[in-house]
Scaffold this active site. Structure first.
Site, PDB file in Angstrom:
ATOM      1  N   CYS A 106       7.865  39.501 -22.065  1.00  0.00           N
ATOM      2  CA  CYS A 106       6.722  40.290 -22.525  1.00  0.00           C
ATOM      3  C   CYS A 106       5.469  39.614 -21.973  1.00  0.00           C
ATOM      4  O   CYS A 106       5.219  38.441 -22.263  1.00  0.00           O
ATOM      5  CB  CYS A 106       6.716  40.264 -24.055  1.00  0.00           C
ATOM      6  SG  CYS A 106       5.278  41.044 -24.792  1.00  0.00           S
TER       7      CYS A 106
ATOM      8  N   THR B  32       2.376  40.364 -22.660  1.00  0.00           N
ATOM      9  CA  THR B  32       1.385  40.188 -23.720  1.00  0.00           C
ATOM     10  C   THR B  32       1.680  38.911 -24.509  1.00  0.00           C
ATOM     11  O   THR B  32       0.795  38.076 -24.725  1.00  0.00           O
ATOM     12  CB  THR B  32       1.408  41.411 -24.670  1.00  0.00           C
ATOM     13  OG1 THR B  32       1.371  42.605 -23.888  1.00  0.00           O
ATOM     14  CG2 THR B  32       0.244  41.398 -25.627  1.00  0.00           C
TER      15      THR B  32
ATOM     16  N   CYS C  42       3.504  45.007 -17.540  1.00  0.00           N
ATOM     17  CA  CYS C  42       4.034  45.104 -18.906  1.00  0.00           C
ATOM     18  C   CYS C  42       5.495  45.456 -18.715  1.00  0.00           C
ATOM     19  O   CYS C  42       5.822  46.322 -17.890  1.00  0.00           O
ATOM     20  CB  CYS C  42       3.305  46.199 -19.683  1.00  0.00           C
ATOM     21  SG  CYS C  42       4.151  46.722 -21.197  1.00  0.00           S
TER      22      CYS C  42
HETATM   23  N1  DGL Z   1       6.369  44.740 -23.235  1.00  0.00           N
HETATM   24  C1  DGL Z   1       5.160  44.071 -23.525  1.00  0.00           C
HETATM   25  C2  DGL Z   1       4.463  43.465 -22.342  1.00  0.00           C
HETATM   26  O1  DGL Z   1       5.109  43.131 -21.370  1.00  0.00           O
HETATM   27  C3  DGL Z   1       4.337  44.484 -24.717  1.00  0.00           C
HETATM   28  C4  DGL Z   1       4.134  45.938 -24.992  1.00  0.00           C
HETATM   29  C5  DGL Z   1       3.466  46.158 -26.345  1.00  0.00           C
HETATM   30  O2  DGL Z   1       4.081  45.801 -27.348  1.00  0.00           O
HETATM   31  O3  DGL Z   1       2.328  46.660 -26.367  1.00  0.00           O
HETATM   32  O4  DGL Z   1       3.286  43.279 -22.326  1.00  0.00           O
END
Ligand code: DGL
Length: 256
Positions: A70, A72, A182
């Site tokens: 992830c 984020t 993302c």
């Molecule tokens: N899949 C995530 C990322 O790579 C987070 C997406 C989310 O929960 O907003 O940033």
């Protein structure tokens, strides 16, 4: 011992799928923070706590490494997590560096798709300032795409309209590369491919992350030879229904 993958929801499956291709003799654990997905539109301090609680809830499973699948979560907590645990923790960040390299000689621009929270973090902004000396990198938050993915919405008309609306302010002739920053976004890679002009390349961080994972396992002599891509699925709401959803979503990626 398994390799754990963590994401807010289904996104990390795009990285897990790449790991399954490259590490067929490992077993995996996949944890989704279903109680709090999506992270992208939420305040930093709130999300930081969700991530720490999630990792705390899986650390006592039989795991030998954790991939923060992830962008984020990596941008908010990777240093803190590494300070808390002894096992290797592999993070991921938008593939800005390879994208800028690709366009150094073409004069084209780079467009980074990521969550609003990733784009606000100093980790991302420092990365761009370090690498983007030509000033060719632009960013576009796509929080709704995470929601579509979590709803397993792959309706071509809905998603195409969404992308076309978001891309309308950009002159795509100026762009050479789009970065999927993302882990939810690669679910829409083939649809995006159909919508974009042929000269635009689409890159994401999965292969680089798995390459780093392989390197870390091998440096520590932790590579397994007797696993078989078994996956234990967990989620923070303990929902069996969501476990089915994770299996369905992974199936879609594996059949592509
Ligand atoms: N899949 C995530 C990322 O790579 C987070 C997406 C989310 O929960 O907003 O940033």
């Amino acid at each position: 011992m398994k390799i754990a993958f963590f994401d807010s929801g289904l996104g990390g499956l795009t990285v897990l799928s790449e790991a399954m291709n490259q590490l067929p003799h490992e077993d995996f654990l996949y944890f989704a923070d279903t109680l709090h997905v999506p992270y992208g539109p939420k305040p930093k301090d709130e999300v930081r706590k969700y991530i720490l609680d999630s990792i705390d809830s899986i650390i006592h499973e039989e795991i030998k490494a954790i991939v923060i699948a992830c962008n984020t979560a990596t941008s908010l907590t990777i240093q803190e997590l590494r300070g808390l645990y002894d096992i290797p923790i592999i993070g991921m960040e938008p593939a800005v560096k390879p994208a800028v390299e690709m366009n150094r000689s073409t004069g084209k621009r780079v467009l980074v798709f990521a969550t609003p929270l990733t784009l606000k973090q100093s980790k991302y902004n420092d990365l761009v300032s370090r690498i983007d000396n030509l000033h060719i990198v632009d960013s576009l938050p796509l929080p709704e795409l995470v929601e579509y993915c979590e709803a397993l919405c792959f309706d071509k008309t809905i998603i195409s309209d969404y992308f076309l609306g978001k891309l309308a302010p950009f002159n795509l002739d100026d762009y050479g590369t789009i970065v999927l920053g993302c882990t939810h976004y690669p679910f829409y890679r083939s649809l995006l491919r159909e919508l974009l002009p042929d000269h635009i390349r689409i890159v994401d961080g999965s292969a680089g992350t798995v390459k780093r994972l392989i390197q870390v396992l091998s440096e520590r002599e932790m590579t397994s030879l007797n696993g078989s891509c078994r996956i234990k699925f967990l989620n923070s709401s303990g929902s069996a229904e969501y476990t089915d959803k994770m299996k369905r979503a992974l199936g879609l990626l594996r059949n592509e």
